[in-house]
Motif scaffolding. Structure first.
Motif, PDB file in Angstrom:
ATOM      1  N   LEU A  63       0.825  -1.208   0.000  1.00 49.66           N
ATOM      2  CA  LEU A  63       0.000   0.000   0.000  1.00 49.66           C
ATOM      3  C   LEU A  63       0.861   1.260   0.000  1.00 49.66           C
ATOM      4  CD1 LEU A  63      -2.708   1.478   0.255  1.00 49.66           C
ATOM      5  CD2 LEU A  63      -2.553   1.160   2.737  1.00 49.66           C
ATOM      6  N   ILE A  99      -3.531  -6.169  -2.430  1.00 48.28           N
ATOM      7  CA  ILE A  99      -2.688  -5.134  -1.843  1.00 48.28           C
ATOM      8  C   ILE A  99      -2.664  -5.337  -0.327  1.00 48.28           C
ATOM      9  CG2 ILE A  99      -2.303  -2.656  -1.605  1.00 48.28           C
ATOM     10  CD1 ILE A  99      -2.026  -3.514  -4.434  1.00 48.28           C
ATOM     11  N   SER A 154      -1.024  -3.885   3.619  1.00 54.45           N
ATOM     12  CA  SER A 154      -0.494  -2.741   4.349  1.00 54.45           C
ATOM     13  C   SER A 154       0.353  -3.241   5.510  1.00 54.45           C
ATOM     14  CB  SER A 154      -1.625  -1.849   4.863  1.00 54.45           C
ATOM     15  OG  SER A 154      -1.126  -0.833   5.713  1.00 54.45           O
ATOM     16  N   VAL A 187      -6.577  -1.133   3.385  1.00 50.65           N
ATOM     17  CA  VAL A 187      -6.164  -0.692   2.051  1.00 50.65           C
ATOM     18  C   VAL A 187      -7.245   0.168   1.412  1.00 50.65           C
ATOM     19  CG1 VAL A 187      -5.629  -1.492  -0.278  1.00 50.65           C
ATOM     20  CG2 VAL A 187      -4.605  -2.629   1.701  1.00 50.65           C
TER      21      VAL A 187
END
Length: 451
Positions: A155, A178, A180, A196
């Motif tokens: 991210l 994705i 984080s 995200v």
């Protein structure tokens, strides 16, 4: 004797709020899997939030101008139609669909059209490398200098790409891939998806930057991840279609800036995806009418489409005749066959019945009842519906033909396509509707019980 205080709840379900002392894989209240995450705060702790002087004072709603958020047309007419006329700056759009239906191909075309309109576009692919995306872009003709590609799964790096490129449109494919570093768990977990999506939507609102997120679906057809994802975004679109056919539909399930009854039609080709502004010809067979066919006017959102229903009947000695359907509701076909035999004296109990639509379109609304009945009756009695005649109506168990919604829109589309007559609820009963079909053209005469 002092009693022992219960331990505070450390885990909480993101769907229903159920709490637990230790982590479990399945919520004990709503029975959802993977929704129990670590609570941010222990229960019982109340913290006071100090008020902050707002930077912009609240204004009366009558003083708010809609010109502050003008729409931007992408250039793909069918996609603009679903969004309500274009993308609103700062809008967060979620596009979901089954694997292999063509989500990435559609969004690559959207990115190319945006770049061709002079708007710098960033396409972030967390599932493919830039070289793989480039190969698809060459095949579909989506190459442009204002289209930037990046392959990132972190991210923070995605946000850094947005800072460096300064795009006017961002496409993230997909939000479930994705991750984080500030959230625990692997990519795709509810906590990760929530973190995200929240970060990307916050950037979209702060910069007036429209962002399109691709969302995976589960085997039940629901968007994967916490339901909070659908609440956070402004628009939720679903990309659907039978992978055995080229036709695809984009439907708006949620739209804060427009109607949710619009449908965009697309066709998958060897050169990518192509919009179909007038898909009427896709659902009609070519040539003269055949036995066991009937045209109905279906409604996809605000768009009326002619759909040809075909039926085939074969005598059988099996105790349980086969009922094979494609593109129509099997339970409604069973009801229509019962009404035909009981109310119109069309025997079907000793016949294998096959019912299908042309072009792979799904026609499951009640307005298909009369067309199915006419097609099956024509297959049994060996006659064809005259050219230029369509049938639209819902059948009751008493044999009555009932009116359907948006009748004026359906009639207008039938008239535009050259249909001279539409058999509908004005016939009153099913037997009278079949009589009207026979009287509409030069059909073979004979003693047909109930006609």
């Amino acid at each position: 004797m002092a009693t022992k205080r219960p331990a505070p709840a450390a885990y909480k379900c993101t769907e229903c709020g159920w709490t637990a002392v230790k982590w479990v894989g399945r919520c004990g209240e709503c029975q959802a899997w993977g929704t129990v995450v670590e609570a941010a705060e222990q229960t019982g702790i109340v913290r006071r939030v100090a008020p902050i002087i707002p930077t912009a004072a609240a204004r009366p709603i009558t003083q708010i101008s809609t010109t502050e958020a003008p729409r931007r047309e992408i250039g793909l007419g069918e996609f603009d139609r679903v969004l309500g006329g274009g993308i609103v700056p700062g809008a967060a759009i979620l596009l979901s669909g089954e694997p292999g239906v063509g989500k990435s191909t559609l969004l690559l075309e959207v990115a190319a059209r945006s770049a061709q309109a002079g708007r710098r576009t960033l396409y972030v692919s967390a599932e493919e490398s830039p070289a793989q995306v480039r190969m698809r872009a060459e095949r579909t003709g989506a190459l442009h200098d204002d289209l930037f590609l990046a392959s990132e799964t972190d991210l923070a790096t995605v946000l850094g790409q947005i800072e460096a490129v300064e795009p006017q449109l961002v496409i993230v494919d997909s939000v479930q891939t994705i991750s984080s570093a500030t959230s625990d768990g692997a990519a795709g977990m509810p906590g990760q998806v929530r973190e995200v999506a929240s970060a990307l939507i916050r950037v979209a609102k702060d910069r007036d930057l429209p962002i399109i997120l691709v969302g995976h679906v589960t085997k039940d057809g629901q968007i994967a991840g916490p339901r909070l994802l659908e609440h956070l975004v402004d628009v939720v679109c679903h990309f659907e279609g039978d992978r055995q056919t080229a036709l695809r539909f984009v439907r708006a399930l949620k739209n804060r800036f427009g109607a949710t009854d619009e449908v965009g039609c697309f066709e998958m080709t060897g050169d990518g995806i192509r919009e179909v502004p007038d898909p009427s010809a896709l659902f009609l067979s070519q040539g003269q009418p055949e036995q066991g066919t009937c045209v109905a006017i279906a409604l996809e959102g605000r768009r009326a489409l002619p759909v040809e229903v075909q039926a085939l009947t074969i005598p059988t000695k099996a105790p349980n005749p086969r009922r094979i359907v494609h593109g129509v509701d099997s339970s409604r076909v069973a009801m229509v066959l019962a009404v035909l035999e009981r109310r119109a004296n069309i025997p079907t109990s000793e016949l294998d019945v096959y019912v299908s639509t042309v072009g792979g379109v799904r026609f499951t609304e009640p307005a298909a009842d009369l067309a199915i009945a006419v097609a099956v009756a024509g297959a049994v009695k060996k006659w064809a519906t005259p050219q230029g005649v369509a049938a639209v109506g819902e059948l009751s168990l008493a044999g009555e033909v009932r009116p359907v919604g948006q009748a004026a829109l359906r009639l207008a589309e039938a008239q535009r396509l050259g249909y001279k007559r539409v058999i509908d609820n004005r016939s009153g009963r099913l037997s009278a509707a079949l009589d009207d079909i026979r009287a509409a053209g030069s059909l073979p005469q004979g003693d047909v019980p109930g006609f």
